[in-house]
Design an enzyme around this catalytic site. Structure first.
Site, PDB file in Angstrom:
ATOM      1  CG  ASP A  48      -1.661   1.286   1.394  1.00  0.00           C
ATOM      2  OD1 ASP A  48      -2.651   1.459   0.664  1.00  0.00           O
ATOM      3  OD2 ASP A  48      -1.270   2.127   2.226  1.00  0.00           O
ATOM      4  CE1 TYR A  53       0.905   8.132   2.564  1.00  0.00           C
ATOM      5  CE2 TYR A  53       1.518   5.985   1.765  1.00  0.00           C
ATOM      6  CZ  TYR A  53       0.676   6.783   2.498  1.00  0.00           C
ATOM      7  OH  TYR A  53      -0.392   6.220   3.169  1.00  0.00           O
ATOM      8  CG  HIS A 122      -4.915   9.187   0.901  1.00  0.00           C
ATOM      9  ND1 HIS A 122      -3.600   9.413   0.627  1.00  0.00           N
ATOM     10  CD2 HIS A 122      -4.931   8.632   2.137  1.00  0.00           C
ATOM     11  CE1 HIS A 122      -2.847   9.011   1.644  1.00  0.00           C
ATOM     12  NE2 HIS A 122      -3.639   8.547   2.568  1.00  0.00           N
ATOM     13  CB  SER A 152      -8.438   5.774   2.858  1.00  0.00           C
ATOM     14  OG  SER A 152      -7.636   5.909   3.987  1.00  0.00           O
TER      15      SER A 152
END
Length: 163
Positions: A48, A53, A122, A152
């Protein structure tokens, strides 16, 4: 490890999923590759990551984790051993449909893959109607760019609205 169906997504996953947040940030190439090698050797099933990031690190722009995972996938040849999950929605533009379309291509390029197995929104973007977000994700599924979608960082109420 025994694989289990992931809802009605058509994906089967083993219960060992590796979060890739640190790859390209606090874990350099050698450490990242060692972790990913060990994960695959031990039967890990899904990695994941996210396009964001590690954009919060000075000098980073986002995509560092995806780049590291992509380099490992190329070197290891392990793409057929692991599923790849990544996320969109925390970079500027949130979950606007044009941002989703742009972001998925960037993720595919960085990961060096043709299809993302599980693509997450996200975080909720209340400024974009659910229908627009889901429509953009449906286009990606129809095009074969994404196999399944997820959410998420949504409240239960907002997720219920989307359904």
């Amino acid at each position: 490890m025994t694989a289990k169906a992931l809802g009605r997504s058509g994906l089967s996953i083993r219960p060992f999923v590796l979060g890739g947040n640190v790859f390209g940030m606090t874990a350099g190439r050698d450490a990242s590759f060692a972790i990913l090698d060990r994960f695959a050797e031990r039967g890990g099933g899904m990695i994941d990551t996210a396009d964001v990031y590690s954009a919060w690190v000075p000098g980073h722009k986002g995509g560092e984790s995806e780049n590291m995972i992509g380099a490992w996938l190329k070197q290891s040849g392990a793409r057929d051993q692991v599923l790849i999950a990544t996320k969109v929605g925390m970079m500027p533009g949130g979950l606007r449909p044009d941002r989703i379309r742009e972001a998925v291509q960037g993720s595919l390029d960085r990961l060096g893959i043709d299809t993302i197995d599980l693509y997450f929104a996200h975080k909720d973007d209340p400024d974009v109607p659910h229908g627009e977000v889901l429509g953009a994700f449906a286009e990606l599924i129809d095009a074969g760019t994404v196999r399944a979608i997820g959410a998420s960082n949504y409240s239960a109420g907002r997720l219920a609205e989307a359904l």
